[in-house]
Enzyme design. Structure first.
Site, PDB file in Angstrom:
ATOM      1  N   HIS A 167       5.284   0.559  12.643  1.00  0.00           N
ATOM      2  CA  HIS A 167       4.512   0.858  13.703  1.00  0.00           C
ATOM      3  C   HIS A 167       4.488  -0.275  14.762  1.00  0.00           C
ATOM      4  CE1 HIS A 167       1.128   2.663  16.378  1.00  0.00           C
ATOM      5  NE2 HIS A 167       0.309   2.030  15.671  1.00  0.00           N
TER       6      HIS A 167
ATOM      7  N   ASP B 249      -2.879  -2.392  10.997  1.00  0.00           N
ATOM      8  CA  ASP B 249      -2.636  -3.025  12.490  1.00  0.00           C
ATOM      9  C   ASP B 249      -3.645  -4.290  12.575  1.00  0.00           C
ATOM     10  OD1 ASP B 249      -0.680  -1.498  13.051  1.00  0.00           O
ATOM     11  OD2 ASP B 249      -1.895   0.121  14.100  1.00  0.00           O
TER      12      ASP B 249
ATOM     13  N   GLY C  78       3.611   7.565   2.840  1.00  0.00           N
ATOM     14  CA  GLY C  78       4.499   6.876   1.941  1.00  0.00           C
ATOM     15  C   GLY C  78       4.851   7.849   0.690  1.00  0.00           C
TER      16      GLY C  78
ATOM     17  N   GLY D 288       0.672  -1.115   0.113  1.00  0.00           N
ATOM     18  CA  GLY D 288      -0.079  -0.044   0.054  1.00  0.00           C
ATOM     19  C   GLY D 288       0.746   1.219   0.094  1.00  0.00           C
TER      20      GLY D 288
ATOM     21  N   GLU E 105      -9.802  26.585   5.511  1.00  0.00           N
ATOM     22  CA  GLU E 105      -8.668  27.431   5.890  1.00  0.00           C
ATOM     23  C   GLU E 105      -7.713  26.704   6.973  1.00  0.00           C
ATOM     24  OE1 GLU E 105      -9.135  31.499   6.723  1.00  0.00           O
ATOM     25  OE2 GLU E 105     -10.574  31.792   5.078  1.00  0.00           O
TER      26      GLU E 105
END
Length: 329
Positions: free
Chosen positions: A107, A82, A133, A26, A230
């Site tokens: 992670h 995860d 990534g 991914g 913004e």
């Protein structure tokens, strides 16, 4: 002060002669793998679908299913989400995780919360880029790098740090700096940041501000501009210059409102709730809740996401964003 490693502290030769399997292709998997390949590292891809396997092959990699890729590798980098890592590790990685091999992550959730318990005779370490990534890739190709964290969980061979830093150098992270940490610190601070500031805190602040203006009779489109659109301007300034630098770049009126009203929004009660959330993370309560939610097929997760996707701010946002041709990119 924590130790920071740079180019001169890392050696690509630590990975020489080794095969590295990237499991998952991914955002992080693909871009880290491309950097590794361009650094001369032998990489194979463990793909979870025929589509990603085809993409990996088109990018010049040997691509296999996860079990076969893990069997071919000396170092196995797990880069899937995860909630899927525990079962993938048990079914596809553990059978070929022999003594002297290395297991790595970007992670620490599954190691820290015991969903993956590696054998004692393998190295276990982490290189966690502090950016998405695509940025890891674009900075690398520009001759720069994204900073990263390094953590050693097991040093079975005595070479875990050398391997980790070699990997960090291969993806370009040592060009910017690699900060030493632990699996515990990385995991708990990452979860806290996501829940309290970056995702949970920010999205709820935006929605609440939007609702306050709309409920007071202001046009939803104007509320969207002021409370969501913004945000990028301000976060870009903070990213580039820090909070003080951002304040130097905005109007005196905005700055005065910032320094006198912000603390009325983020109150002592808010800080107390932040501390409660951190305590839940540290005690493993959030991890247990998340694991059980996934085992139950995510009823709460899916319900909240579905309801939030129907919020007025999402519908107004689609209309407002269509005004900007550049946003369609």
């Amino acid at each position: 002060m924590a130790k920071i490693y740079y180019e001169q502290d890392a050696d690509l030769n630590a990975l020489k002669g080794k095969t590295l399997a990237v499991i998952g292709y991914g955002n992080q998997g693909r871009n880290q793998a491309l950097n590794l390949k361009d650094s001369g590292i032998k990489v194979v891809i463990g793909a979870r679908s025929e589509k990603t396997k085809a993409q990996a092959k088109a990018d010049g990699f040997e691509a296999y299913d996860a079990k076969e890729a893990a069997a071919k590798a000396d170092i196995i980098q797990i880069l899937i989400q995860d909630d899927l890592q525990g079962s993938l590790y048990k079914n596809d990685v553990l059978p070929s995780l022999k003594a002297g091999k290395a297991l790595m992550f970007s992670h620490g959730f599954n190691i820290h919360f015991g969903q993956i318990v590696p054998p004692a005779d393998v190295d276990v370490f982490m290189i966690a880029p502090k950016g998405p990534g695509h940025l890891v890739r674009t900075q690398y190709t520009a001759g720069q790098g994204v900073p990263a964290l390094v953590a050693i969980y097991q040093n079975a061979t005595g070479n875990a740090l050398k391997l980790a830093l070699g990997y960090a150098k291969a993806i370009g992270a040592t060009r910017a700096g690699v900060l030493e940490t632990t699996f515990k610190e990385e995991t708990e601070t990452d979860l806290f940041g996501e829940q309290v500031v970056l995702c949970g805190g920010l999205s709820e602040l935006i929605r609440s501000g939007f609702e306050t203006l709309v409920n007071a009779g202001y046009q939803p489109e104007v509320a969207y501009f002021e409370c969501l659109h913004e945000v990028k301007l301000i976060t870009d300034l903070i990213f580039e210059k820090g909070i003080t630098g951002m304040r130097d770049a905005i109007s005196t009126t905005a700055k005065y409102g910032d320094i006198t009203r912000g603390r009325r929004v983020i109150t002592e009660n808010t800080r107390h709730e932040m501390a409660r959330i951190l305590a839940e993370i540290q005690a493993g309560a959030f991890a247990r809740e998340f694991i059980l939610e996934n085992l139950a097929n995510r009823p709460l997760y899916n319900s909240i996401l579905r309801n939030d996707s129907q919020h007025m701010i999402e519908k107004v946002g689609q209309q407002v964003r269509s005004m900007f041709s550049w946003s369609k990119k």
